[in-house]
Write a protein that holds these residues in place. Structure first.
Motif, PDB file in Angstrom:
ATOM      1  N   LYS A  77       0.833  -1.206   0.000  1.00 21.92           N
ATOM      2  CA  LYS A  77       0.000   0.000   0.000  1.00 21.92           C
ATOM      3  C   LYS A  77       0.866   1.254   0.000  1.00 21.92           C
ATOM      4  CE  LYS A  77      -4.014  -2.066   2.290  1.00 21.92           C
ATOM      5  NZ  LYS A  77      -4.915  -2.025   3.490  1.00 21.92           N
ATOM      6  N   GLU A  78       1.995   1.192   0.697  1.00 24.54           N
ATOM      7  CA  GLU A  78       2.899   2.347   0.747  1.00 24.54           C
ATOM      8  C   GLU A  78       3.485   2.627  -0.633  1.00 24.54           C
ATOM      9  OE1 GLU A  78       2.349   0.608   4.672  1.00 24.54           O
ATOM     10  OE2 GLU A  78       3.032  -0.277   2.770  1.00 24.54           O
ATOM     11  N   LEU A  79       3.859   1.565  -1.354  1.00 28.95           N
ATOM     12  CA  LEU A  79       4.408   1.732  -2.695  1.00 28.95           C
ATOM     13  C   LEU A  79       3.390   2.377  -3.625  1.00 28.95           C
ATOM     14  CD1 LEU A  79       6.499   1.086  -4.982  1.00 28.95           C
ATOM     15  CD2 LEU A  79       5.259  -1.064  -5.290  1.00 28.95           C
ATOM     16  N   ILE A  80       2.162   1.874  -3.626  1.00 35.25           N
ATOM     17  CA  ILE A  80       1.143   2.386  -4.539  1.00 35.25           C
ATOM     18  C   ILE A  80       0.792   3.832  -4.191  1.00 35.25           C
ATOM     19  CG2 ILE A  80      -1.206   2.069  -5.366  1.00 35.25           C
ATOM     20  CD1 ILE A  80       0.932  -0.028  -6.308  1.00 35.25           C
ATOM     21  N   GLN A  81       0.703   4.147  -2.917  1.00 33.64           N
ATOM     22  CA  GLN A  81       0.419   5.524  -2.518  1.00 33.64           C
ATOM     23  C   GLN A  81       1.539   6.457  -2.963  1.00 33.64           C
ATOM     24  OE1 GLN A  81      -2.571   6.271  -1.197  1.00 33.64           O
ATOM     25  NE2 GLN A  81      -1.975   8.406  -1.553  1.00 33.64           N
ATOM     26  N   TYR A  82       2.767   5.996  -2.866  1.00 35.29           N
ATOM     27  CA  TYR A  82       3.916   6.793  -3.310  1.00 35.29           C
ATOM     28  C   TYR A  82       3.862   7.035  -4.812  1.00 35.29           C
ATOM     29  CZ  TYR A  82       8.751   7.937  -4.467  1.00 35.29           C
ATOM     30  OH  TYR A  82       9.883   8.547  -4.971  1.00 35.29           O
ATOM     31  N   LEU A  83       3.568   5.980  -5.600  1.00 36.74           N
ATOM     32  CA  LEU A  83       3.500   6.135  -7.056  1.00 36.74           C
ATOM     33  C   LEU A  83       2.390   7.091  -7.475  1.00 36.74           C
ATOM     34  CD1 LEU A  83       4.107   2.462  -8.289  1.00 36.74           C
ATOM     35  CD2 LEU A  83       5.679   4.402  -8.430  1.00 36.74           C
ATOM     36  N   LYS A  84       1.306   7.117  -6.729  1.00 42.22           N
ATOM     37  CA  LYS A  84       0.213   8.037  -7.054  1.00 42.22           C
ATOM     38  C   LYS A  84       0.644   9.497  -6.943  1.00 42.22           C
ATOM     39  CE  LYS A  84      -3.732   5.064  -5.909  1.00 42.22           C
ATOM     40  NZ  LYS A  84      -4.896   4.843  -5.012  1.00 42.22           N
ATOM     41  N   SER A  85       1.673   9.744  -6.156  1.00 43.07           N
ATOM     42  CA  SER A  85       2.112  11.128  -5.961  1.00 43.07           C
ATOM     43  C   SER A  85       3.302  11.517  -6.830  1.00 43.07           C
ATOM     44  CB  SER A  85       2.484  11.361  -4.487  1.00 43.07           C
ATOM     45  OG  SER A  85       3.574  10.544  -4.111  1.00 43.07           O
ATOM     46  N   VAL A  86       3.973  10.518  -7.443  1.00 43.97           N
ATOM     47  CA  VAL A  86       5.191  10.857  -8.202  1.00 43.97           C
ATOM     48  C   VAL A  86       5.224  10.307  -9.628  1.00 43.97           C
ATOM     49  CG1 VAL A  86       6.564  11.026  -6.090  1.00 43.97           C
ATOM     50  CG2 VAL A  86       6.486   8.848  -7.336  1.00 43.97           C
ATOM     51  N   SER A  87       4.463   9.285  -9.949  1.00 47.17           N
ATOM     52  CA  SER A  87       4.587   8.635 -11.258  1.00 47.17           C
ATOM     53  C   SER A  87       3.964   9.474 -12.372  1.00 47.17           C
ATOM     54  CB  SER A  87       3.927   7.259 -11.239  1.00 47.17           C
ATOM     55  OG  SER A  87       3.943   6.676 -12.530  1.00 47.17           O
ATOM     56  N   PRO A  88       4.726   9.865 -13.399  1.00 49.54           N
ATOM     57  CA  PRO A  88       4.164  10.635 -14.516  1.00 49.54           C
ATOM     58  C   PRO A  88       3.042   9.907 -15.242  1.00 49.54           C
ATOM     59  CG  PRO A  88       6.564  10.668 -14.575  1.00 49.54           C
ATOM     60  CD  PRO A  88       6.165   9.648 -13.550  1.00 49.54           C
ATOM     61  N   GLY A  89       3.118   8.574 -15.283  1.00 51.94           N
ATOM     62  CA  GLY A  89       2.075   7.805 -15.937  1.00 51.94           C
ATOM     63  C   GLY A  89       0.735   7.911 -15.250  1.00 51.94           C
ATOM     64  N   HIS A  90       0.751   8.240 -13.975  1.00 50.60           N
ATOM     65  CA  HIS A  90      -0.486   8.437 -13.212  1.00 50.60           C
ATOM     66  C   HIS A  90      -0.895   9.904 -13.189  1.00 50.60           C
ATOM     67  CE1 HIS A  90      -3.468   7.792 -10.005  1.00 50.60           C
ATOM     68  NE2 HIS A  90      -2.993   8.896  -9.448  1.00 50.60           N
ATOM     69  N   LEU A  91       0.079  10.789 -13.032  1.00 45.40           N
ATOM     70  CA  LEU A  91      -0.215  12.204 -12.838  1.00 45.40           C
ATOM     71  C   LEU A  91      -0.562  12.932 -14.125  1.00 45.40           C
ATOM     72  CD1 LEU A  91       2.637  13.093 -10.319  1.00 45.40           C
ATOM     73  CD2 LEU A  91       0.207  12.877  -9.800  1.00 45.40           C
ATOM     74  N   TYR A  92       0.051  12.549 -15.243  1.00 44.45           N
ATOM     75  CA  TYR A  92      -0.057  13.351 -16.455  1.00 44.45           C
ATOM     76  C   TYR A  92      -0.687  12.631 -17.647  1.00 44.45           C
ATOM     77  CZ  TYR A  92       3.353  15.855 -13.628  1.00 44.45           C
ATOM     78  OH  TYR A  92       3.993  16.492 -12.590  1.00 44.45           O
ATOM     79  N   ALA A  93      -0.667  11.313 -17.669  1.00 48.68           N
ATOM     80  CA  ALA A  93      -1.206  10.579 -18.814  1.00 48.68           C
ATOM     81  C   ALA A  93      -2.708  10.360 -18.658  1.00 48.68           C
ATOM     82  CB  ALA A  93      -0.503   9.231 -18.960  1.00 48.68           C
ATOM     83  N   THR A  94      -3.414  10.304 -19.780  1.00 53.07           N
ATOM     84  CA  THR A  94      -4.860  10.056 -19.747  1.00 53.07           C
ATOM     85  C   THR A  94      -5.151   8.689 -19.128  1.00 53.07           C
ATOM     86  OG1 THR A  94      -5.122  11.379 -21.743  1.00 53.07           O
ATOM     87  CG2 THR A  94      -6.945   9.933 -21.147  1.00 53.07           C
ATOM     88  N   ALA A  95      -6.168   8.646 -18.307  1.00 57.30           N
ATOM     89  CA  ALA A  95      -6.547   7.400 -17.639  1.00 57.30           C
ATOM     90  C   ALA A  95      -7.021   6.359 -18.648  1.00 57.30           C
ATOM     91  CB  ALA A  95      -7.654   7.677 -16.625  1.00 57.30           C
ATOM     92  N   MET A  96      -6.983   5.113 -18.237  1.00 59.83           N
ATOM     93  CA  MET A  96      -7.540   4.033 -19.053  1.00 59.83           C
ATOM     94  C   MET A  96      -8.980   4.341 -19.418  1.00 59.83           C
ATOM     95  SD  MET A  96      -6.533   0.259 -17.588  1.00 59.83           S
ATOM     96  CE  MET A  96      -7.508  -0.714 -18.730  1.00 59.83           C
ATOM     97  N   SER A  97      -9.366   4.051 -20.644  1.00 58.48           N
ATOM     98  CA  SER A  97     -10.743   4.228 -21.066  1.00 58.48           C
ATOM     99  C   SER A  97     -11.671   3.367 -20.210  1.00 58.48           C
ATOM    100  CB  SER A  97     -10.881   3.835 -22.538  1.00 58.48           C
ATOM    101  OG  SER A  97     -12.226   3.724 -22.918  1.00 58.48           O
ATOM    102  N   PRO A  98     -12.755   3.917 -19.661  1.00 60.17           N
ATOM    103  CA  PRO A  98     -13.656   3.116 -18.801  1.00 60.17           C
ATOM    104  C   PRO A  98     -14.165   1.830 -19.449  1.00 60.17           C
ATOM    105  CG  PRO A  98     -14.129   5.437 -18.521  1.00 60.17           C
ATOM    106  CD  PRO A  98     -13.124   5.348 -19.632  1.00 60.17           C
ATOM    107  N   PRO A  99     -14.568   1.828 -20.742  1.00 66.33           N
ATOM    108  CA  PRO A  99     -14.970   0.540 -21.330  1.00 66.33           C
ATOM    109  C   PRO A  99     -13.833  -0.472 -21.352  1.00 66.33           C
ATOM    110  CG  PRO A  99     -15.779   2.369 -22.659  1.00 66.33           C
ATOM    111  CD  PRO A  99     -14.845   2.948 -21.655  1.00 66.33           C
ATOM    112  N   ALA A 100     -12.582   0.005 -21.553  1.00 59.44           N
ATOM    113  CA  ALA A 100     -11.435  -0.905 -21.525  1.00 59.44           C
ATOM    114  C   ALA A 100     -11.228  -1.457 -20.119  1.00 59.44           C
ATOM    115  CB  ALA A 100     -10.177  -0.181 -22.007  1.00 59.44           C
TER     116      ALA A 100
END
Length: 487
Positions: free
Chosen positions: A324-347
């Motif tokens: 949980k600590e790793l995932i919480q950390y990535l949510k605050s620093v990972s460019p793929g989470h912070l800046y890239a468009t989210a997965m399409s909901p149907p996908a």
């Protein structure tokens, strides 16, 4: 798995590439006298003037009709491939209105979810109606929906980790996560045949990167021991972090990771372990949970588990699973989470539905039957290829099986002749593989019937005889064997 090139194949391969390089440079020399369209503007350096540009112009363009073939159907067991033509020796390809109905031996559709499914498709359509095609935002800025959170909880439980984070693109999952975790003063030890997304992420991290011999835990231990003894370059201070990166199934070799032994080495030297399961999650293991389940490794012994949804789940995107600590950390620093468009909901819903079906939550045994079918199909096809004399890489249960071509002239010959016989195959050459190790990569699906596989084997046997691909002695007469299988 070391590839030993037969002596005659190695000799003719070297000769063929040498001939192509010589004539290519001669054409470049005379081209300078006859054409000026490639000359850069005055004062500018050439934008494309290196080996890759030469390879593209003088080798790739000659056979590019074998690559990037457009299709006009879902990537199921059979696909409609759009025919193309060229008027300038393949430099430019033009689409026609004609299609060819081909047996699909190239797509990653391991469990057959890429086409319409009686369980998944209605749920995907419902999600499309509710959430539309795109969130039009990153996960951190209004792009997180209830289905994203549902998928993350589901995939974490599936792989045996406390938490997970999804990304909109599989390649970006590796290339944006690694720089978020590793940096200056850290050491990445990567398998020498890891995917280019891992290479891109490792190089972008700023960490020191070294490799160990492909899938050899003994060499990994040597590299780790030496790295710990030497410390950082110049200062010899201890490394801040050491991370070992491996794949569950190596996509160009079809080989299974020796995970149990690698885990033992990383635990001994207290290095973190990053496991890329792009091709193994959902495809191997009794219940589809990947290489850990297949080899009896506790997921707790793998620090970071990565995977994609494009292979077994008929969707797109990827995930990171860990603490949980790793995932919480990535949510605050990972460019793929912070800046890239989210997965399409149907996908996202497609993955959720496929996962629930695999786990049997639809109330049937269809998921278990799909998992059993892809194993049976893969092992049958691999053994038949070997019996006919083809040199096939990969391990049992792996749905990826490379058939070695070697010689550059055999790349287009094999591809085109299979296509003429309505079999679509993927041929792979440099830079995706070493220059001398070109191959055809066969991917098997649970959607293939036994009749489909027998048809594919008949075509591959015929074409292999034509282009002299049967480098290994056949175990028996394949034609008689195939007739027996039909009975």
């Amino acid at each position: 798995m070391a590839v030993t090139i037969p002596y005659f194949a190695a000799l003719t391969t070297y000769f063929s590439y040498g001939l192509l390089f010589v004539f290519g440079h001669l054409r470049d020399f005379f081209r300078g006298f006859t054409r000026s369209d490639s000359t850069p503007p005055e004062g500018y350096a050439p934008l494309c003037r290196d080996f890759e540009d030469f390879y593209t112009r003088r080798l790739y363009h000659r056979i590019q009709d074998c690559f990037n073939r457009p299709i006009a159907s879902a990537p199921n067991a059979w696909i409609d491939v759009i025919e193309r033509y060229s008027n300038d020796n393949n430099k430019t390809l033009h689409r026609t209105e004609k299609t060819r109905h081909c047996l699909n031996l190239g797509s990653y559709n391991y469990l057959g979810f890429a086409a319409q499914d009686e369980y998944c498709t209605p749920r995907v359509i419902e999600t499309l109606d509710k959430f539309a095609i795109s969130t039009c935002a990153s996960r951190a800025e209004g792009g997180t929906t209830s289905v994203h959170e549902e998928l993350e909880a589901l995939i974490a439980d599936f792989v045996g980790k406390p938490a997970a984070l999804t990304y909109g693109m599989g390649f970006a999952t590796n290339s944006t996560t690694l720089p978020s975790l590793m940096g200056k003063g850290c050491l990445i030890i990567s398998d020498s045949l890891n995917h280019s997304s891992i290479v891109a992420g490792a190089r972008g991290s700023g960490a020191k990167v070294t490799v160990f011999q492909h899938n050899i835990p003994e060499h990994l231990e040597e590299v780790l021991r030496q790295a710990i003894a030497d410390g950082q370059p110049r200062t010899h201070r201890p490394w801040k972090k050491i991370m070992v990166i491996v794949e569950g199934i190596y996509s160009m070799e079809g080989e299974l990771c020796r995970l149990k032994e690698i885990v033992a080495v990383t635990k001994k030297y207290k290095a973190y372990l990053y496991l890329d399961e792009a091709h193994s999650i959902g495809a191997i293991g009794k219940s589809g949970k990947g290489i850990c389940e297949l080899q009896g490794v506790d997921p707790a012994n793998v620090d970071i588990m990565m995977g994609t949804f494009t292979k077994s789940f008929g969707s797109c995107g990827g995930y990171i699973a860990g603490s949980k600590e790793l995932i919480q950390y990535l949510k605050s620093v990972s460019p793929g989470h912070l800046y890239a468009t989210a997965m399409s909901p149907p996908a996202v819903q497609q993955v959720i539905s496929a996962l629930r079906l695999i786990r049997g939550e639809d109330g049937t045994d269809r998921g278990a039957r799909k998992l059993a079918q892809v194993r049976e199909n893969s092992n049958f096809f691999r053994e038949e290829l070997r019996k006919m004399g083809c040199e096939v890489l990969g391990d049992a249960d792996s749905p990826v099986m490379p058939v070695m071509l070697y010689n550059p002239a055999k790349i287009p010959a094999f591809n085109r002749e299979c296509f003429k016989r309505n079999v679509a195959v993927v041929t792979v050459a440099f830079p995706a593989t070493p220059l001398l190790l070109s191959r055809a990569r066969v991917c098997i699906s649970a959607a293939h019937t036994r009749e489909d596989l027998v048809r594919g084997l008949e075509v591959i046997s015929e074409v292999s005889d034509m282009v002299k691909l049967k480098y290994m002695p056949p175990e028996e007469e394949v034609d008689a064997h195939l007739k027996e299988k039909r009975l």
